[in-house]
Design a protein around this motif. Structure first.
Motif, mmCIF file in Angstrom:
data_model
loop_
_atom_site.group_PDB
_atom_site.id
_atom_site.type_symbol
_atom_site.label_atom_id
_atom_site.label_comp_id
_atom_site.label_asym_id
_atom_site.label_seq_id
_atom_site.Cartn_x
_atom_site.Cartn_y
_atom_site.Cartn_z
ATOM 1 N N PRO A 72 8.517 -2.378 5.860
ATOM 2 C CA PRO A 72 7.520 -2.992 4.989
ATOM 3 C C PRO A 72 8.148 -3.964 3.995
ATOM 4 O O PRO A 72 9.209 -3.647 3.494
ATOM 5 C CB PRO A 72 6.894 -1.815 4.252
ATOM 6 C CG PRO A 72 7.553 -0.575 4.753
ATOM 7 C CD PRO A 72 8.671 -0.962 5.645
ATOM 8 N N PRO A 73 7.557 -5.075 3.672
ATOM 9 C CA PRO A 73 6.410 -5.729 4.314
ATOM 10 C C PRO A 73 6.884 -6.807 5.300
ATOM 11 O O PRO A 73 6.293 -7.887 5.375
ATOM 12 C CB PRO A 73 5.692 -6.355 3.125
ATOM 13 C CG PRO A 73 6.826 -6.796 2.240
ATOM 14 C CD PRO A 73 7.929 -5.761 2.438
ATOM 15 N N ASN A 74 7.939 -6.546 6.040
ATOM 16 C CA ASN A 74 8.535 -7.568 6.897
ATOM 17 C C ASN A 74 8.156 -7.473 8.367
ATOM 18 O O ASN A 74 8.202 -8.473 9.078
ATOM 19 C CB ASN A 74 10.064 -7.521 6.774
ATOM 20 C CG ASN A 74 10.505 -7.689 5.341
ATOM 21 O OD1 ASN A 74 10.087 -8.613 4.667
ATOM 22 N ND2 ASN A 74 11.318 -6.770 4.854
ATOM 23 N N GLY A 75 7.803 -6.278 8.858
ATOM 24 C CA GLY A 75 7.414 -6.193 10.253
ATOM 25 C C GLY A 75 7.563 -4.809 10.839
ATOM 26 O O GLY A 75 7.965 -3.862 10.164
ATOM 27 N N TYR A 76 7.216 -4.707 12.114
ATOM 28 C CA TYR A 76 7.366 -3.480 12.878
ATOM 29 C C TYR A 76 7.298 -3.786 14.362
ATOM 30 O O TYR A 76 7.052 -4.920 14.762
ATOM 31 C CB TYR A 76 6.345 -2.420 12.493
ATOM 32 C CG TYR A 76 4.857 -2.772 12.573
ATOM 33 C CD1 TYR A 76 4.294 -3.391 13.694
ATOM 34 C CD2 TYR A 76 3.997 -2.431 11.541
ATOM 35 C CE1 TYR A 76 2.935 -3.663 13.749
ATOM 36 C CE2 TYR A 76 2.646 -2.690 11.592
ATOM 37 C CZ TYR A 76 2.114 -3.311 12.713
ATOM 38 O OH TYR A 76 0.771 -3.574 12.771
ATOM 39 N N THR A 77 7.532 -2.738 15.144
ATOM 40 C CA THR A 77 7.338 -2.822 16.585
ATOM 41 C C THR A 77 6.123 -1.964 16.903
ATOM 42 O O THR A 77 6.012 -0.836 16.432
ATOM 43 C CB THR A 77 8.572 -2.285 17.342
ATOM 44 O OG1 THR A 77 9.700 -3.096 16.998
ATOM 45 C CG2 THR A 77 8.360 -2.338 18.846
ATOM 46 N N LYS A 95 7.031 -7.065 18.977
ATOM 47 C CA LYS A 95 7.762 -7.092 17.712
ATOM 48 C C LYS A 95 7.014 -8.070 16.812
ATOM 49 O O LYS A 95 6.755 -9.201 17.204
ATOM 50 C CB LYS A 95 9.192 -7.565 17.930
ATOM 51 C CG LYS A 95 10.048 -6.542 18.648
ATOM 52 C CD LYS A 95 11.514 -6.923 18.571
ATOM 53 C CE LYS A 95 12.409 -5.984 19.329
ATOM 54 N NZ LYS A 95 12.244 -4.582 19.039
ATOM 55 N N VAL A 96 6.655 -7.610 15.632
ATOM 56 C CA VAL A 96 5.894 -8.403 14.673
ATOM 57 C C VAL A 96 6.766 -8.605 13.442
ATOM 58 O O VAL A 96 7.275 -7.640 12.879
ATOM 59 C CB VAL A 96 4.581 -7.677 14.291
ATOM 60 C CG1 VAL A 96 3.826 -8.458 13.229
ATOM 61 C CG2 VAL A 96 3.723 -7.443 15.517
ATOM 62 N N ARG A 97 6.955 -9.877 13.059
ATOM 63 C CA ARG A 97 7.756 -10.206 11.871
ATOM 64 C C ARG A 97 6.936 -11.084 10.942
ATOM 65 O O ARG A 97 6.315 -12.052 11.387
ATOM 66 C CB ARG A 97 9.039 -10.940 12.279
ATOM 67 C CG ARG A 97 10.015 -10.094 13.059
ATOM 68 C CD ARG A 97 11.237 -10.884 13.520
ATOM 69 N NE ARG A 97 11.002 -12.234 14.009
ATOM 70 C CZ ARG A 97 10.503 -12.553 15.199
ATOM 71 N NH1 ARG A 97 10.144 -11.613 16.040
ATOM 72 N NH2 ARG A 97 10.358 -13.811 15.557
ATOM 73 N N LEU A 98 6.964 -10.749 9.676
ATOM 74 C CA LEU A 98 6.245 -11.530 8.663
ATOM 75 C C LEU A 98 7.237 -12.273 7.792
ATOM 76 O O LEU A 98 8.275 -11.724 7.433
ATOM 77 C CB LEU A 98 5.397 -10.606 7.780
ATOM 78 C CG LEU A 98 4.363 -9.732 8.476
ATOM 79 C CD1 LEU A 98 3.675 -8.832 7.464
ATOM 80 C CD2 LEU A 98 3.356 -10.579 9.223
ATOM 81 N N GLU A 99 6.895 -13.517 7.453
ATOM 82 C CA GLU A 99 7.709 -14.275 6.505
ATOM 83 C C GLU A 99 6.798 -15.180 5.692
ATOM 84 O O GLU A 99 5.702 -15.536 6.134
ATOM 85 C CB GLU A 99 8.811 -15.060 7.215
ATOM 86 C CG GLU A 99 8.350 -15.892 8.382
ATOM 87 C CD GLU A 99 9.515 -16.416 9.220
ATOM 88 O OE1 GLU A 99 9.574 -17.640 9.380
ATOM 89 O OE2 GLU A 99 10.315 -15.620 9.706
#
Length: 156
Positions: A72-77, A95-99
């Motif tokens: 959190p809050p950058n991503g997960y699989t 794979k989900v990545r937030l920026e």
């Protein structure tokens, strides 16, 4: 039959808000095309039921979804598998990545790997990839709508 898909979408909210909504079963249920049920089964697990149509094959898939590599809050699989009866099966993950996006908002990057089998796999890769892209686009459009503040005026 295996398939991959990746991309990025810029969403109109800060990363903390996007992260919160990505972990909200009700928001995800409303965002996933054809999703009829999405219920939390544990801290990082869900059961799901979704109606999908791929060309002439229509099926209701029931399965399990698990979140892992949570950062959190950058991503997960997110990974899952489902059975669609005679239509076949689907399993895979993303794979989900937030920026942070330049100028505000959040960029959601995704890398998807999936496998399908049964009648659906017999339809051919081009049709399946086209439908997967359509469902992904629909998910992100629905998810972006869910990020809009309640009572916000629609964009002109």
């Amino acid at each position: 039959m295996a398939m991959t898909m990746n991309g990025a979408v810029t969403l109109p909210a800060d990363r903390a808000t996007v992260w919160e909504k990505l972990n909200d079963p009700e928001i995800l249920k409303r965002s996933i095309p054809g999703c009829q049920e999405l219920e939390r089964t544990g801290e990082n697990g869900f059961t799901a039921t979704a109606k999908v149509a791929v060309g002439p094959v229509k099926a209701t898939f029931k399965g399990n979804v698990t979140l892992s590599d949570i950062d959190p809050p950058n991503g997960y699989t997110i990974s899952g598998e489902g059975q669609g009866g005679v239509a076949g099966f689907a399993k895979g993950g993303a794979k989900v990545r937030l920026e942070d996006a330049e100028g505000g908002g959040t960029v959601l990057n995704y890398d998807v790997e999936a496998q399908v089998g049964g009648k659906i796999a017999q339809l051919g890769g081009r049709l399946i990839n086209g439908v997967a892209k359509k469902y992904a686009d629909e998910f992100f459009a629905n998810f972006a709508k869910a990020l809009e503040p309640e009572g916000a005026a629609p964009a002109a």
